[in-house]
Design an enzyme around this catalytic site. Structure first.
Site, short mmCIF file in Angstrom:
data_model
loop_
_atom_site.label_atom_id
_atom_site.label_comp_id
_atom_site.label_asym_id
_atom_site.label_seq_id
_atom_site.Cartn_x
_atom_site.Cartn_y
_atom_site.Cartn_z
N HIS A 140 64.04 15.59 -10.21
CA HIS A 140 64.32 15.80 -8.79
C HIS A 140 64.60 14.47 -8.10
O HIS A 140 65.55 14.34 -7.34
CB HIS A 140 63.09 16.40 -8.09
CG HIS A 140 62.87 17.86 -8.33
ND1 HIS A 140 63.83 18.81 -8.13
CD2 HIS A 140 61.74 18.54 -8.72
CE1 HIS A 140 63.33 20.01 -8.39
NE2 HIS A 140 62.06 19.88 -8.75
N GLU B 189 59.48 16.07 -11.95
CA GLU B 189 59.63 15.43 -10.64
C GLU B 189 60.60 14.25 -10.72
O GLU B 189 61.35 14.00 -9.77
CB GLU B 189 58.28 14.96 -10.09
CG GLU B 189 57.21 16.06 -9.93
CD GLU B 189 57.67 17.25 -9.11
OE1 GLU B 189 58.62 17.11 -8.30
OE2 GLU B 189 57.11 18.35 -9.31
N GLY C 185 57.23 31.67 23.58
CA GLY C 185 57.31 30.62 22.58
C GLY C 185 56.23 30.82 21.54
O GLY C 185 55.26 31.54 21.77
N GLY D 88 52.34 25.05 23.73
CA GLY D 88 51.89 24.46 24.99
C GLY D 88 52.05 25.35 26.21
O GLY D 88 52.14 24.86 27.33
N LYS D 89 52.06 26.65 26.01
CA LYS D 89 52.22 27.56 27.14
C LYS D 89 51.02 27.49 28.07
O LYS D 89 51.17 27.35 29.29
CB LYS D 89 52.43 29.00 26.63
CG LYS D 89 53.67 29.13 25.75
CD LYS D 89 53.90 30.55 25.29
CE LYS D 89 52.88 31.05 24.29
NZ LYS D 89 52.94 30.33 22.98
P1 ADP Z 1 49.95 28.09 23.49
O1 ADP Z 1 49.30 28.53 24.74
O2 ADP Z 1 51.44 28.01 23.57
O3 ADP Z 1 49.51 28.81 22.26
P2 ADP Z 1 48.43 25.75 24.00
O4 ADP Z 1 48.89 25.39 25.35
O5 ADP Z 1 47.14 26.45 23.89
O6 ADP Z 1 49.54 26.58 23.24
O7 ADP Z 1 48.42 24.43 23.11
C1 ADP Z 1 47.30 24.04 22.40
C2 ADP Z 1 47.13 22.56 22.43
O8 ADP Z 1 48.20 21.91 21.75
C3 ADP Z 1 47.16 21.97 23.82
O9 ADP Z 1 45.91 22.02 24.40
C4 ADP Z 1 47.62 20.57 23.58
O10 ADP Z 1 46.55 19.75 23.22
C5 ADP Z 1 48.53 20.71 22.39
N1 ADP Z 1 49.93 20.78 22.84
C6 ADP Z 1 50.78 21.82 22.66
N2 ADP Z 1 51.98 21.53 23.18
C7 ADP Z 1 51.91 20.30 23.71
C8 ADP Z 1 52.82 19.47 24.39
N3 ADP Z 1 54.07 19.82 24.65
N4 ADP Z 1 52.39 18.25 24.79
C9 ADP Z 1 51.13 17.86 24.55
N5 ADP Z 1 50.22 18.60 23.92
C10 ADP Z 1 50.59 19.81 23.48
ZN ZN Z 2 60.53 21.30 -8.96
#
Ligand code: ADP
Ligand code: ZN
Length: 630
Positions: free
Chosen positions: A436, A433, A212, A217-218
């Site tokens: 638009h 604008e 992802g 959030g991995k």
């Molecule tokens: P990745 O490892 O995918 O790059 P991270 O797990 O390091 O992403 O995410 C960074 C921060 O973003 C997390 O510590 C959290 O605070 C926030 N975050 C990302 N995804 C989520 C989620 N699904 N729910 C809550 N917080 C999230």
């Molecule tokens: Zn424009």
């Protein structure tokens, strides 16, 4: 992210350095205390200060050795002292015993400042020692790095490499990705009830690959698995395994798996696995080392029995780049893809993180979610943080809607520009604008509702009209595309109508680009043009980008160009027609923009449809907002 304690898993190395450091430090203090004024021994300070010293060359010194009364030689081969007649001197000399003998024979008092050299010598020894140590370590590394004490302790001491500890993160801290959580529940279950799984002979994945975009959030998810199962969490990154020292990666892999085994059951998290696990044919440099590291990883993954309870979770944003060997059964055979969150997911993530901030009750997170298409979880967290900072700067008691708005615009478009603009440019921007906004409102329902229009410059844009989707979109109708084209081109149309076609500007550059992309995509890829028909004449993967029309004849290519032009023309005519008929209304919007700089969607509606159409309660006195001329 790396809140946990860093491990220095072998203490002996650091203790050793501590001792060396202490010795060195004591020596330094000794030098300061006992030898600090050696320089002046035997030299009468008065003599030195009476006259400015004369400069003697080395040959002068030799020639006039009989004249010299005192000489103090310091370590940088400069000498100073006084002549027999009292004149102070300084000289640069070559330090040689014969000369010294000659001078001292003539009755001069010679002192040699060697205090510094005590420290110097120590320093030299110290450097040699450290150098030797490094060499020793290097040699060990080059031999494969599976040797004992020093090698390991040095790897272990590399402070960023492994973060570990029991983590308090649980699935409660993860929002908006329920399906992914569900899939990982099984792993948690396994770590908690290993006996049950063993009894049934169920095979549990050893390796899970989370893929992802960054910030989805991995890491968070991996940590939550550890937290839920209440097992230690070890985190490392693939990029830490490739270094300048050949063989370091292999040694580190061994090290970290050993660590995991000692602490099993546990989660071993490897971020950026692509740094080591890149498909072997695809990478170009440092091949050999990386391959060895990858092999070592595969060996380790094959090596531990399922019952040990080590689950390796790896993360990447390029799963397509990974070597197939990594994805075989028994390795990372379970893949979980984490998408960017949808609108509902964004709302949940925002609500979760909102707990950390004091946010105005009036703020509806679903509206924030609507305006943050494409934001990752990390982006959303950052958005709230930026908003809180803005609230502080603006002396707000709570984080208000306007703070969030500002933070989002800043993230999306760059900070507000304090550019000095010529009045005529500001005026032109307002009409642009307004064009638009008017066409956007005209097609509202088909296109996304207008959120706001502004002539505050930001990033590269001089102004903008922002639309917010009501739902997540997965596709667009032909009607919607046509309407959007008119909205895109309405800015330029308005310039032309109000200022004449000699005064039109480059300000429509981005509008034209976006419109062209949309048409090209519709015509060549989405099969929406009657003339071209149901063929894909373009490489569809990159949204609307111009790549040579691969599978099209010259004739088709020409027809495509004509069709794109025709769609653009008809959108332009449509917008022109509508604005011509409603010149007054558009002008009213432009004037309101000049007056207030920013108008909300509702305010624009009021200008166009009058107050009764606006949702606001009917007030006798026009509200400040409704009154365009303040
Ligand atoms: P990745 O490892 O995918 O790059 P991270 O797990 O390091 O992403 O995410 C960074 C921060 O973003 C997390 O510590 C959290 O605070 C926030 N975050 C990302 N995804 C989520 C989620 N699904 N729910 C809550 N917080 C999230
Ligand atoms: Zn424009």
């Amino acid at each position: 992210m790396k809140k946990e304690r860093k491990i220095f898993n072998r203490k002996d190395g650091s203790k050793f350095y501590l001792i060396v450091f202490i010795i060195f430090f004591v020596a330094l203090i000794a030098r300061v205390l006992f030898f600090s004024d050696v320089q002046n021994t035997n030299v009468n300070p008065e003599e030195q200060t009476v006259k400015a010293p004369i400069e003697l060359s080395f040959s002068d010194v030799l020639r006039r050795s009989d004249d010299i009364k005192t000489m103090n030689i310091s370590k940088d081969n400069t000498a100073n002292g006084v002549l027999k007649d009292g004149t102070p001197y300084k000289a640069v000399i070559a330090y040689n015993p014969e000369m010294l003998e000659k001078i001292s024979n003539s009755g001069a008092v010679i002192s040699i400042d060697n205090s510094a050299s005590t420290v110097d010598t120590m320093y030299k020894w110290f450097s040699i020692f450290v150098g030797g140590l490094f060499l020793f370590w290097l040699l060990k590394m080059l031999r494969g790095g599976n040797g004992g004490g020093i090698t390991r302790s040095l790897i272990g001491q590399n402070p960023t490499k492994v973060t570990t500890g029991k983590t308090k993160t649980t699935f409660k801290d993860v929002a908006g990705i329920d399906a992914e959580k569900q899939e990982l529940m099984e792993v948690v279950d396994f770590l908690k009830n290993r006996e049950k799984f063993k009894a049934l002979g169920a095979r549990v994945p050893r390796g899970i690959l989370l893929s992802g975009e960054p910030g989805t959030g991995k890491t968070l998810l991996a940590r939550a698995v550890a937290g839920e199962a209440n097992v230690p969490f070890f985190a490392t990154s693939g990029s830490d395994f490739s270094g300048i020292i050949v063989g370091l990666g292999v040694a580190k892999i061994k090290e970290i798996f050993e660590l995991a085994k000692r602490n099993a059951p546990c989660i071993l998290f490897i971020d950026e696995i692509d740094a080591i696990g890149q498909s072997r044919s695809k990478h170009s440099y440092n091949d050999n080392d990386r391959e060895q590291t990858l092999n070592q990883l595969l060996i380790e993954m094959d090596g531990f029995a399922n019952e040990t309870g080590i689950i390796v979770i790896a993360a990447t944003n390029r799963p397509d780049m990974l070597d197939a060997a990594l994805l075989r059964p028994g390795r990372f055979d379970r893949q979980i893809h984490i998408d960017l969150p949808n609108m509902e997911g964004r709302k949940d993530i925002l609500n979760l993180h909102a707990k950390k901030f004091k946010i105005d009750e009036k703020v509806a997170m679903i509206d924030v979610a609507r305006g943050t298409t494409g934001f990752s979880g990390a982006d959303l967290e950052n958005l709230l943080n930026e908003a809180a900072l803005h609230a502080v700067r603006s002396n707000h008691k709570v984080v208000e809607q306007s703070d969030i708005e500002e933070a989002r615009d800043k993230i999306l478009m760059g900070p507000k520009k304090n550019r000095k603009m010529r009045p005529e440019d500001i005026k032109l921007t307002a009409y642009h604008e307004a064009g638009h906004a008017f066409i956007g409102l005209h097609y509202e329902g088909i296109t996304d509702p207008i959120h706001k229009a502004t002539i505050v410059p930001r990033g590269h844009a001089l102004g903008m009209v922002q639309h917010l989707p009501i739902d997540d979109k997965v596709s667009m109708t032909l009607e919607e595309i046509r309407a959007n084209l008119s909205v895109y081109l309405a800015g330029r149309v308005s310039e032309e109508i109000f200022f004449g076609n000699k005064k039109i500007t480059t300000g429509a550059e981005n509008d034209i680009k976006m419109a062209t992309r949309l048409v090209r995509y519709s015509v060549t890829t989405a099969g929406l043009s009657d003339k071209i028909g149901l063929v894909s004449v373009n490489q569809a993967n990159t949204f609307g980008q111009r790549i040579a029309l691969e599978n099209a004849s010259e004739k088709t290519a020409q027809a495509v160009d004509e069709e794109i032009r025709s769609w653009m023309d008809s959108a332009y005519k449509d917008a022109k027609n509508l604005i011509m008929k409603n010149k007054n209304t558009v002008e009213k919007i432009a004037k309101a923009l000049l007056d207030k700089e920013t108008l909300t969607g509702d305010e624009i509606k009021e200008i166009v449809f009058g107050k009764k159409a606006s949702k606001k309660t009917v007030a006798k006195k026009p509200t400040k907002k409704a009154n365009a001329k303040k």
